[in-house]
Design an enzyme around this catalytic site. Structure first.
Site, PDB file in Angstrom:
ATOM      1  N   ASP A  55      -9.664 -10.674   6.937  1.00 50.87           N
ATOM      2  CA  ASP A  55     -11.040 -10.979   6.503  1.00 50.87           C
ATOM      3  C   ASP A  55     -11.355 -12.448   6.749  1.00 50.87           C
ATOM      4  OD1 ASP A  55     -11.617  -8.407   5.625  1.00 50.87           O
ATOM      5  OD2 ASP A  55     -12.523  -9.110   3.744  1.00 50.87           O
ATOM      6  N   ASP A  71      -4.295  -7.846   5.288  1.00 51.35           N
ATOM      7  CA  ASP A  71      -5.639  -7.430   4.852  1.00 51.35           C
ATOM      8  C   ASP A  71      -6.466  -8.674   4.534  1.00 51.35           C
ATOM      9  OD1 ASP A  71      -7.776  -5.871   3.845  1.00 51.35           O
ATOM     10  OD2 ASP A  71      -6.999  -6.155   1.809  1.00 51.35           O
ATOM     11  N   ASP A  98       0.223 -18.357   2.090  1.00 53.01           N
ATOM     12  CA  ASP A  98      -0.771 -19.316   1.575  1.00 53.01           C
ATOM     13  C   ASP A  98      -1.000 -20.441   2.580  1.00 53.01           C
ATOM     14  OD1 ASP A  98       1.886 -19.999   1.063  1.00 53.01           O
ATOM     15  OD2 ASP A  98       1.468 -20.984  -0.851  1.00 53.01           O
ATOM     16  N   LYS A 152       6.343 -14.399   2.501  1.00 56.20           N
ATOM     17  CA  LYS A 152       6.256 -15.051   1.190  1.00 56.20           C
ATOM     18  C   LYS A 152       7.642 -14.973   0.562  1.00 56.20           C
ATOM     19  CE  LYS A 152       4.118 -17.333  -1.934  1.00 56.20           C
ATOM     20  NZ  LYS A 152       3.529 -18.670  -1.713  1.00 56.20           N
ATOM     21  N   TYR A 154       0.830  -1.213   0.000  1.00 58.33           N
ATOM     22  CA  TYR A 154       0.000   0.000   0.000  1.00 58.33           C
ATOM     23  C   TYR A 154       0.865   1.265   0.000  1.00 58.33           C
ATOM     24  CZ  TYR A 154      -4.322  -2.607   1.230  1.00 58.33           C
ATOM     25  OH  TYR A 154      -5.419  -3.437   1.246  1.00 58.33           O
TER      26      TYR A 154
HETATM   27  C1  IPM Z   1      -9.530  -3.044   5.442  1.00 57.79           C
HETATM   28  C2  IPM Z   1     -10.221  -2.761   4.143  1.00 57.79           C
HETATM   29  C3  IPM Z   1      -9.482  -1.700   3.338  1.00 57.79           C
HETATM   30  C4  IPM Z   1      -8.061  -2.145   3.085  1.00 57.79           C
HETATM   31  C5  IPM Z   1     -10.217  -1.396   2.046  1.00 57.79           C
HETATM   32  C6  IPM Z   1     -11.552  -0.751   2.320  1.00 57.79           C
HETATM   33  C7  IPM Z   1      -9.400  -0.607   1.102  1.00 57.79           C
HETATM   34  O1  IPM Z   1     -10.360  -3.927   3.416  1.00 57.79           O
HETATM   35  O2  IPM Z   1      -9.451  -2.154   6.280  1.00 57.79           O
HETATM   36  O3  IPM Z   1      -9.075  -4.156   5.623  1.00 57.79           O
HETATM   37  O4  IPM Z   1      -7.774  -2.943   2.202  1.00 57.79           O
HETATM   38  O5  IPM Z   1      -7.180  -1.687   3.795  1.00 57.79           O
HETATM   39 MG    MG Z   2      -9.655  -5.598   4.374  1.00 56.48          MG
END
Ligand code: IPM
Ligand code: MG
Length: 363
Positions: A250, A246, A222, A189, A138
């Site tokens: 999730d 990230d 992975d 990785k 990022y």
């Molecule tokens: C998170 C979200 C963000 C990210 C998105 C909304 C860009 O997925 O906070 O994990 O990837 O950082």
């Molecule tokens: Mg996210």
């Protein structure tokens, strides 16, 4: 009595519903505890602000935040504005501008929540993911050339600095040391990404020397996904790059039952700038304006905010209130398979906050 200055940035989508709910819970806390009070200032930044002003937040917006003790953030994202504009114009602008380089994401299966892994007991899944939050994938470095031509090319450069890697590894080892298991998994990785990720591994080995009490292991990203599903109890604290974490976070939230529950803290560990606290779920346009968003992610986020302020007893009190409410399926929102509304869950948590003090203060 301490009065904390809190910036509220509801942002877009259901952020506008869950942040006022979070404020209500913090207000019910200060009503019940004369030692704590909050002075809130709300900033109307996000998609609507962009339509009116051509920017997600004002140019001097960061300055307005610097004097605060903490920031409670909803979400950024708008169906009519490209995602990279909403993200870079607000959330990343704040995280990177205020150098909130440690993104911390705890995951647990809260009482009453039906999590998808049938062989996983609630005590098997108790993780904190530490996400590098200032650089890596990022970093924003890269570009597009020959735009619109057949030979168009584009790059997104993952930039890792030794200083940036050191500080996030040090934070993660320190956090692992503060938890009962004292175990850190360094996600990497370095088999395929042979420069920056190799440095990442080297730095982990160096920083580990500073934390002799912490045991640690290394896992390819992975393989880490499979381990989260198949052997959740072998994980505790996890550190990963911006993009890897990230994705893993999730997965972690889904394994704990719902993205609607997970909290996040964007921390500046040196406390040179205010840290920012946000639910993990995002703007969720499909359910916005219906009053059915799950506010639990924001309430757990408020717990992290209180911990960061050093208000440990207050944090425990709000967490206990949350867990009593999630334990009751009648108070589950739609993402958890229930029919409760944001307002009902909020009222229930506020009522619990008002009545839990005696449970926490030893006789
Ligand atoms: C998170 C979200 C963000 C990210 C998105 C909304 C860009 O997925 O906070 O994990 O990837 O950082
Ligand atoms: Mg996210």
């Amino acid at each position: 009595m301490t009065t904390y200055k809190i910036a509220l940035i509801p942002g877009d989508g259901i952020g506008k519903e869950v942040i006022p709910a979070g404020r209500q819970v913090l207000e019910s806390l200060s009503a019940a505890d004369p030692e704590i009070s909050f002075s809130f200032e709300s900033f109307p930044w996000g998609g609507d602000y962009y339509r009116a002003h051509g920017a997600m937040m004002p140019a001097d917006g960061l300055e307005a935040l610097r004097g605060k003790d903490a920031i409670l953030f909803g979400s950024a994202g708008d169906p009519d504005i490209p995602d990279h504009i909403t993200l870079w114009g607000l959330r990343l602008k704040i995280c990177q501008g205020l150098d909130q380089y440690a993104n911390v994401r705890p995951t647990r299966i809260l009482p009453g929540i039906d999590a998808p892994l049938k062989r996983c007991r609630p005590e098997d899944l108790n993780w904190v993911i530490v996400r590098e939050n200032s650089e890596g994938e990022y970093s924003g470095a890269g570009g597009r050339v020959h735009q619109g031509l057949p030979m168009e090319a584009a790059t997104d450069l993952s930039m890792m600095t030794r200083a940036g890697v050191e500080r996030i590894q040090r934070y993660a080892f320190g956090l692992a040391q503060s938890r009962p298991r004292k175990h850190l998994t360094v996600v990497t990785k370095s088999n395929a990404q042979r420069h920056a990720m190799v440095m990442w591994d080297e730095v982990a080995r160096e920083v580990a020397q500073e934390f002799p009490e912490v045991t640690w292991d290394k896992e390819m990203v992975d393989a880490a996904t499979a381990r989260m599903v198949n052997h959740p109890a072998t994980l505790d604290t996890i550190v990963a790059t911006n993009l890897h974490a990230d994705i893993l976070s999730d997965l972690a939230a889904a394994l704990a039952g719902s993205l609607g529950i997970g909290p996040t803290a964007n921390i500046n560990p040196e406390r040179a700038t205010p840290s920012m606290f946000e639910p993990i779920h995002g703007s969720a346009f499909d359910i916005m304006g219906k009053g059915i968003a799950n506010p639990i992610g924001t309430f757990w986020t408020a717990v992290m905010l209180l911990e960061h302020l050093g208000e440990i007893e207050a944090a425990r009190r709000v967490m206990a209130a949350i867990e009593r409410v999630t334990a009751n399926p009648a108070l589950h929102t739609r993402d958890l398979g229930g029919t409760a509304t944001t307002a009902q869950v909020t009222a229930a948590v506020c009522a619990q906050v008002a009545s839990t003090r005696s449970c926490l203060t030893p006789a």
